[in-house]
Scaffold this motif. Structure first.
Motif, short mmCIF file in Angstrom:
data_model
loop_
_atom_site.label_atom_id
_atom_site.label_comp_id
_atom_site.label_asym_id
_atom_site.label_seq_id
_atom_site.Cartn_x
_atom_site.Cartn_y
_atom_site.Cartn_z
N GLN A 86 0.84 -1.14 0.12
CA GLN A 86 -0.15 -0.36 0.01
C GLN A 86 0.58 0.99 -0.01
O GLN A 86 1.83 1.37 0.39
N MET A 87 0.66 2.24 -0.92
CA MET A 87 2.09 2.82 -0.91
C MET A 87 0.31 4.77 -1.46
O MET A 87 0.08 4.98 -1.87
N ASN A 88 1.32 5.65 0.44
CA ASN A 88 0.32 6.23 0.24
C ASN A 88 1.35 7.93 0.12
O ASN A 88 2.18 7.90 -0.05
N ASN A 89 0.64 8.30 0.31
CA ASN A 89 1.26 9.92 -0.38
C ASN A 89 2.56 9.80 -1.46
O ASN A 89 3.82 11.20 -1.12
N LEU A 90 2.26 9.98 -2.02
CA LEU A 90 3.56 8.89 -3.48
C LEU A 90 4.21 10.33 -3.89
O LEU A 90 3.74 11.37 -4.02
N LYS A 91 4.98 10.14 -4.08
CA LYS A 91 6.29 11.36 -4.87
C LYS A 91 6.72 10.70 -6.28
O LYS A 91 6.80 9.83 -6.54
N PRO A 92 7.24 12.15 -6.48
CA PRO A 92 8.26 11.69 -8.12
C PRO A 92 9.29 10.17 -8.21
O PRO A 92 8.73 10.27 -8.78
N GLU A 93 9.39 10.99 -7.06
CA GLU A 93 10.90 9.93 -6.96
C GLU A 93 10.61 8.56 -5.98
O GLU A 93 10.83 7.41 -6.06
N ASP A 94 9.61 8.43 -6.55
CA ASP A 94 8.85 7.02 -6.28
C ASP A 94 8.65 6.11 -7.67
O ASP A 94 8.16 5.10 -7.75
N THR A 95 8.67 7.49 -8.73
CA THR A 95 8.54 6.46 -9.93
C THR A 95 9.69 5.58 -10.26
O THR A 95 10.31 5.82 -10.24
N TRP A 128 12.18 -13.24 -10.65
CA TRP A 128 11.66 -11.89 -10.51
C TRP A 128 10.63 -12.30 -12.24
O TRP A 128 10.81 -12.66 -12.76
N GLY A 129 10.38 -11.82 -11.57
CA GLY A 129 8.59 -10.89 -12.75
C GLY A 129 8.46 -9.85 -13.35
O GLY A 129 9.78 -9.50 -13.94
N GLN A 130 7.94 -9.03 -14.04
CA GLN A 130 7.97 -8.26 -15.40
C GLN A 130 7.73 -7.52 -14.36
O GLN A 130 7.94 -5.99 -15.19
N GLY A 131 7.44 -7.51 -13.38
CA GLY A 131 6.93 -5.79 -12.53
C GLY A 131 5.84 -4.81 -12.70
O GLY A 131 5.17 -5.46 -14.07
N THR A 132 5.73 -4.13 -12.25
CA THR A 132 4.62 -3.34 -12.65
C THR A 132 4.32 -2.24 -12.31
O THR A 132 5.88 -1.38 -11.30
N GLN A 133 4.88 -1.11 -13.57
CA GLN A 133 5.31 0.86 -13.23
C GLN A 133 4.25 1.47 -12.51
O GLN A 133 3.07 1.50 -12.78
N VAL A 134 4.75 1.89 -11.91
CA VAL A 134 4.47 3.53 -10.99
C VAL A 134 4.92 4.75 -11.57
O VAL A 134 6.12 4.97 -11.59
N THR A 135 4.19 5.49 -11.82
CA THR A 135 4.41 6.57 -12.10
C THR A 135 3.94 7.77 -11.40
O THR A 135 2.89 8.14 -11.22
N VAL A 136 4.79 8.25 -11.11
CA VAL A 136 4.24 9.69 -9.87
C VAL A 136 4.11 11.15 -10.90
O VAL A 136 6.14 11.48 -10.08
N SER A 137 3.85 12.22 -10.73
CA SER A 137 3.83 12.92 -11.14
C SER A 137 3.63 14.11 -10.74
O SER A 137 2.61 14.02 -10.06
N SER A 138 4.55 15.34 -10.86
CA SER A 138 4.64 16.36 -9.40
C SER A 138 3.77 17.19 -10.52
O SER A 138 2.25 17.44 -11.00
#
Length: 115
Positions: free
Chosen positions: A81-90, A105-115
């Motif tokens: 659970q990721m709250n208060n996401l920041k751009p550096e969490d991308t 290792w799987g394919q992973g999941t992309q997280v993109t946080v914009s400011s």
């Protein structure tokens, strides 16, 4: 063949939340310590959260107080659970055992946080 499948990533604005899931077919899931790892563009992969087989948790300083790792042994699933996401969490988020296992290792999941 053991598989690990991550899901739940997406694009959010700073301050938003996401919940990542990681399901594995590993038969000894409940006896294994698990972790979430993040790989930002151009940077090495590193651990952001870990959970022991007994449920003890630990976090990288950069995510403490914002991320929560949990596990459901009955579902062979680890959550982040990721709250208060920041751009550096991308980055791309992966789950794996702790210490990691090459074949998990799987394919992973992309997280993109914009400011």
């Amino acid at each position: 063949q053991v598989q690990t499948v991550e899901s739940g990533g997406g694009s959010v604005q700073a301050g938003g939340s996401l919940r990542l899931s990681c399901r594995t077919s590993r038969s000894l899931f409940s006896a294994v310590d698990w972790a979430w790892y993040r790989q930002a563009p151009g940077k090495p992969r590193h651990m952001v959260a870990q959970i022991s087989s007994r449920g003890a948790t630990d976090y990288a300083d950069s995510v403490k107080g914002r991320f929560t790792i949990s596990r459901d042994n009955a579902q062979n699933t680890v959550y982040l659970q990721m709250n208060n996401l920041k751009p550096e969490d991308t980055g791309v988020y992966y789950c794996n055992a702790n210490p990691w296992v090459v074949g998990l290792w799987g394919q992973g999941t992309q997280v993109t946080v914009s400011s």
